[in-house]
Design a protein around this motif. Structure first.
Motif, PDB file in Angstrom:
ATOM      1  N   ILE A   1      -6.773   8.955 -12.134  1.00 18.14           N
ATOM      2  CA  ILE A   1      -6.161   7.777 -12.753  1.00 18.14           C
ATOM      3  C   ILE A   1      -4.976   8.212 -13.616  1.00 18.14           C
ATOM      4  CG2 ILE A   1      -6.520   5.937 -14.463  1.00 18.14           C
ATOM      5  CD1 ILE A   1      -9.240   5.457 -13.287  1.00 18.14           C
ATOM      6  N   ALA A   2      -5.151   9.323 -14.349  1.00 13.30           N
ATOM      7  CA  ALA A   2      -4.060   9.794 -15.228  1.00 13.30           C
ATOM      8  C   ALA A   2      -2.823  10.131 -14.399  1.00 13.30           C
ATOM      9  CB  ALA A   2      -4.536  11.008 -16.023  1.00 13.30           C
ATOM     10  N   LEU A   3      -3.033  10.766 -13.230  1.00 19.34           N
ATOM     11  CA  LEU A   3      -1.873  11.111 -12.390  1.00 19.34           C
ATOM     12  C   LEU A   3      -1.154   9.837 -11.934  1.00 19.34           C
ATOM     13  CD1 LEU A   3      -0.190  13.294 -10.840  1.00 19.34           C
ATOM     14  CD2 LEU A   3      -1.599  12.732  -8.877  1.00 19.34           C
ATOM     15  N   ARG A   4      -1.940   8.842 -11.531  1.00 19.84           N
ATOM     16  CA  ARG A   4      -1.312   7.590 -11.082  1.00 19.84           C
ATOM     17  C   ARG A   4      -0.521   6.939 -12.212  1.00 19.84           C
ATOM     18  NH1 ARG A   4      -6.136   6.993  -8.150  1.00 19.84           N
ATOM     19  NH2 ARG A   4      -5.807   6.976  -5.918  1.00 19.84           N
ATOM     20  N   ARG A   5      -1.092   6.958 -13.412  1.00 14.69           N
ATOM     21  CA  ARG A   5      -0.388   6.357 -14.555  1.00 14.69           C
ATOM     22  C   ARG A   5       0.926   7.086 -14.822  1.00 14.69           C
ATOM     23  NH1 ARG A   5      -2.656   3.264 -18.670  1.00 14.69           N
ATOM     24  NH2 ARG A   5      -4.696   2.430 -18.186  1.00 14.69           N
ATOM     25  N   THR A   6       0.890   8.430 -14.734  1.00 12.96           N
ATOM     26  CA  THR A   6       2.113   9.204 -14.944  1.00 12.96           C
ATOM     27  C   THR A   6       3.157   8.819 -13.908  1.00 12.96           C
ATOM     28  OG1 THR A   6       0.710  11.007 -15.673  1.00 12.96           O
ATOM     29  CG2 THR A   6       2.974  11.585 -15.177  1.00 12.96           C
ATOM     30  N   LEU A   7       2.715   8.682 -12.654  1.00 10.45           N
ATOM     31  CA  LEU A   7       3.664   8.319 -11.589  1.00 10.45           C
ATOM     32  C   LEU A   7       4.301   6.961 -11.864  1.00 10.45           C
ATOM     33  CD1 LEU A   7       1.766   9.408  -8.330  1.00 10.45           C
ATOM     34  CD2 LEU A   7       3.599  10.604  -9.511  1.00 10.45           C
ATOM     35  N   ILE A   8       3.468   6.013 -12.306  1.00 13.39           N
ATOM     36  CA  ILE A   8       3.999   4.666 -12.569  1.00 13.39           C
ATOM     37  C   ILE A   8       5.008   4.727 -13.716  1.00 13.39           C
ATOM     38  CG2 ILE A   8       3.423   2.326 -13.333  1.00 13.39           C
ATOM     39  CD1 ILE A   8       0.652   2.734 -11.984  1.00 13.39           C
ATOM     40  N   GLU A   9       4.640   5.470 -14.775  1.00 16.56           N
ATOM     41  CA  GLU A   9       5.546   5.529 -15.938  1.00 16.56           C
ATOM     42  C   GLU A   9       6.884   6.169 -15.558  1.00 16.56           C
ATOM     43  OE1 GLU A   9       3.101   7.443 -18.864  1.00 16.56           O
ATOM     44  OE2 GLU A   9       1.770   5.685 -18.926  1.00 16.56           O
ATOM     45  N   ARG A  10       6.820   7.184 -14.692  1.00 16.20           N
ATOM     46  CA  ARG A  10       8.069   7.836 -14.277  1.00 16.20           C
ATOM     47  C   ARG A  10       8.885   6.953 -13.334  1.00 16.20           C
ATOM     48  NH1 ARG A  10       6.955  14.161 -12.949  1.00 16.20           N
ATOM     49  NH2 ARG A  10       8.940  13.891 -11.897  1.00 16.20           N
ATOM     50  N   ALA A  11       8.183   6.277 -12.413  1.00 10.81           N
ATOM     51  CA  ALA A  11       8.906   5.495 -11.398  1.00 10.81           C
ATOM     52  C   ALA A  11       9.432   4.180 -11.963  1.00 10.81           C
ATOM     53  CB  ALA A  11       7.987   5.219 -10.201  1.00 10.81           C
TER      54      ALA A  11
ATOM     55  N   LEU B   1       0.887  -1.175   0.000  1.00  9.29           N
ATOM     56  CA  LEU B   1       0.000   0.000   0.000  1.00  9.29           C
ATOM     57  C   LEU B   1       0.916   1.213   0.000  1.00  9.29           C
ATOM     58  CD1 LEU B   1      -2.726  -0.979   2.622  1.00  9.29           C
ATOM     59  CD2 LEU B   1      -2.622  -1.431   0.167  1.00  9.29           C
ATOM     60  N   ILE B   2       0.939   1.906  -1.127  1.00 10.41           N
ATOM     61  CA  ILE B   2       1.961   2.934  -1.322  1.00 10.41           C
ATOM     62  C   ILE B   2       1.330   4.322  -1.323  1.00 10.41           C
ATOM     63  CG2 ILE B   2       3.818   3.725  -2.844  1.00 10.41           C
ATOM     64  CD1 ILE B   2       3.917   0.880  -4.016  1.00 10.41           C
ATOM     65  N   GLY B   3       1.677   5.125  -0.326  1.00 11.87           N
ATOM     66  CA  GLY B   3       1.219   6.519  -0.306  1.00 11.87           C
ATOM     67  C   GLY B   3       1.927   7.274  -1.419  1.00 11.87           C
ATOM     68  N   ILE B   4       1.134   7.965  -2.259  1.00  7.81           N
ATOM     69  CA  ILE B   4       1.754   8.648  -3.408  1.00  7.81           C
ATOM     70  C   ILE B   4       1.760  10.159  -3.232  1.00  7.81           C
ATOM     71  CG2 ILE B   4       1.302   6.847  -5.109  1.00  7.81           C
ATOM     72  CD1 ILE B   4      -1.150   8.553  -6.016  1.00  7.81           C
ATOM     73  N   GLY B   5       1.363  10.624  -2.037  1.00  7.05           N
ATOM     74  CA  GLY B   5       1.296  12.079  -1.840  1.00  7.05           C
ATOM     75  C   GLY B   5      -0.020  12.621  -2.361  1.00  7.05           C
ATOM     76  N   ALA B   6      -0.307  13.852  -1.931  1.00  2.60           N
ATOM     77  CA  ALA B   6      -1.650  14.412  -2.186  1.00  2.60           C
ATOM     78  C   ALA B   6      -1.667  15.364  -3.374  1.00  2.60           C
ATOM     79  CB  ALA B   6      -2.149  15.108  -0.929  1.00  2.60           C
ATOM     80  N   GLY B   7      -1.042  14.988  -4.485  1.00  2.00           N
ATOM     81  CA  GLY B   7      -1.265  15.808  -5.674  1.00  2.00           C
ATOM     82  C   GLY B   7      -0.060  16.091  -6.535  1.00  2.00           C
ATOM     83  N   HIS B   8       1.066  16.436  -5.928  1.00  2.00           N
ATOM     84  CA  HIS B   8       2.233  16.789  -6.748  1.00  2.00           C
ATOM     85  C   HIS B   8       3.026  15.523  -7.073  1.00  2.00           C
ATOM     86  CE1 HIS B   8       5.763  18.694  -8.293  1.00  2.00           C
ATOM     87  NE2 HIS B   8       5.208  19.891  -8.147  1.00  2.00           N
ATOM     88  N   PRO B   9       3.390  15.310  -8.345  1.00  2.00           N
ATOM     89  CA  PRO B   9       4.135  14.085  -8.675  1.00  2.00           C
ATOM     90  C   PRO B   9       5.435  13.963  -7.883  1.00  2.00           C
ATOM     91  CG  PRO B   9       3.658  15.380 -10.664  1.00  2.00           C
ATOM     92  CD  PRO B   9       3.105  16.155  -9.507  1.00  2.00           C
ATOM     93  N   GLU B  10       6.022  15.099  -7.497  1.00  2.00           N
ATOM     94  CA  GLU B  10       7.292  15.030  -6.750  1.00  2.00           C
ATOM     95  C   GLU B  10       7.082  14.792  -5.251  1.00  2.00           C
ATOM     96  OE1 GLU B  10       9.606  18.450  -7.880  1.00  2.00           O
ATOM     97  OE2 GLU B  10       9.611  17.829  -9.981  1.00  2.00           O
ATOM     98  N   TYR B  11       5.842  14.625  -4.839  1.00  3.77           N
ATOM     99  CA  TYR B  11       5.607  14.198  -3.454  1.00  3.77           C
ATOM    100  C   TYR B  11       5.944  12.712  -3.274  1.00  3.77           C
ATOM    101  CZ  TYR B  11       2.877  18.462  -2.327  1.00  3.77           C
ATOM    102  OH  TYR B  11       2.459  19.740  -2.094  1.00  3.77           O
ATOM    103  N   LEU B  12       6.149  12.003  -4.362  1.00  2.00           N
ATOM    104  CA  LEU B  12       6.465  10.572  -4.264  1.00  2.00           C
ATOM    105  C   LEU B  12       7.818  10.392  -3.574  1.00  2.00           C
ATOM    106  CD1 LEU B  12       4.829   8.198  -5.460  1.00  2.00           C
ATOM    107  CD2 LEU B  12       6.417   8.198  -7.377  1.00  2.00           C
TER     108      LEU B  12
END
Ligand SMILES: C[S@@+](CC[C@H](N)C(=O)[O-])C[C@H]1O[C@@H](n2cnc3c(N)ncnc32)[C@H](O)[C@@H]1O
Length: 251
Positions: free
Chosen positions: A45-55, A6-17
């Motif tokens: 969903i789009a934000l999550r996909r972006t995070l996955i693609e970057r990570a 269960l991975i907290g991804i931060g509340a909005g900014h991609p760099e909160y990861l």
């Protein structure tokens, strides 16, 4: 063995990861998306996909999505409805894991903000672990909306020798003005701060924190309350959905 992160991804900014979250994402073979239908779903969903693609630029993972069960907005018995909805959500999560995660694999749920705040997925995983649906699960903290709010207003949440209360719009409705010292309020769809606008409280308000749509307003509640409500109504019309959080503070 079927493991879940269960991975907290931060509340909005991609760099909160966090770096820990990125490493956990790289160990997952399957990402599960469980989102409520309605406005905002596609953006989240789009934000999550972006995070996955970057990570995980190397790819090699699978994405599995399912609609999240819905909850009645105005049930006769609030607690009974929340219990029913949580159990339906546990069954949906369990079903996803049973059908889409192979033995020996790790699956991940990307949780908005921090998984420990106003999110039922940890409880669901405890239940699924007890039932043997998963062998084990780990929780990776994320930057919560409270932390994003405090950082963006450049504000410590506590002052010396004072308590900080974390509450919801629903609970705030029963609080007397003199009980508020530092109250952080999430999940308030009804501008609950309006009830206090004739007091001397201050407000630090933030919407869509960390995203390109971020809005910050702060000041005496008596000066700001109506302006914030107007902004909320304008944004709900413009985007179709709104996420906001605020601190009410005794001056
Ligand atoms: C179901 S709770 C989840 C909280 C989340 N786990 C966290 O750590 O912030 C959702 C509420 O968090 C707040 N929230 C989450 N992200 C936000 C953001 N980017 N901007 C403003 N409020 C946010 C809003 O009050 C929203 O109604």
């Amino acid at each position: 063995m079927k493991k879940i992160s269960l991975i907290g991804i931060g509340a909005g900014h991609p760099e909160y990861l966090t770096l820990q979250a990125i490493e956990a994402m790289r160990r997952a073979q399957v990402f599960f998306f469980l989102d409520k239908d309605g406005p905002g779903k596609d953006e989240l969903i789009a934000l999550r996909r972006t995070l996955i693609e970057r990570a995980v630029p190397a790819g090699g993972y699978r994405l599995v999505a399912a609609p999240s069960p819905t909850r009645a907005r105005h049930p006769a018995d609030y607690h009974q409805e929340v219990d029913r909805w949580r159990q339906e959500r546990v069954r949906t999560i369990g079903d996803l894991i049973t059908r889409h995660l192979a033995v020996g694999e790790t699956g991940a749920f990307l949780i908005w903000g921090d998984p420990c705040l106003y999110d039922g997925t940890i409880d669901a995983l405890h239940q699924l672990a007890a039932e043997g649906v998963v062998s084990d699960f780990d929780v990776f903290p994320g930057i919560s909306s409270l932390q994003a709010l405090a950082a963006r207003h450049r504000l410590p949440l506590n002052r010396v020798a004072e308590n900080v209360t974390l509450t919801t719009g629903r609970r705030l409705a029963t609080v007397a003005p003199e009980e508020v010292t530092n109250s952080v309020v999430v999940l308030d769809g009804l501008s609950g701060f309006q009830r206090f606008k004739h007091t001397d409280l201050e407000i630090y308000w933030g919407a869509y924190l960390g995203t390109p749509d971020e809005i910050l307003i702060s000041g005496k509640l008596s000066d700001c309350a109506d302006r914030i409500t107007q902004v909320i109504e304008r944004e709900r019309t413009r985007k179709g959905w709104l996420m906001d959080v605020y601190l009410l503070r005794k001056p």
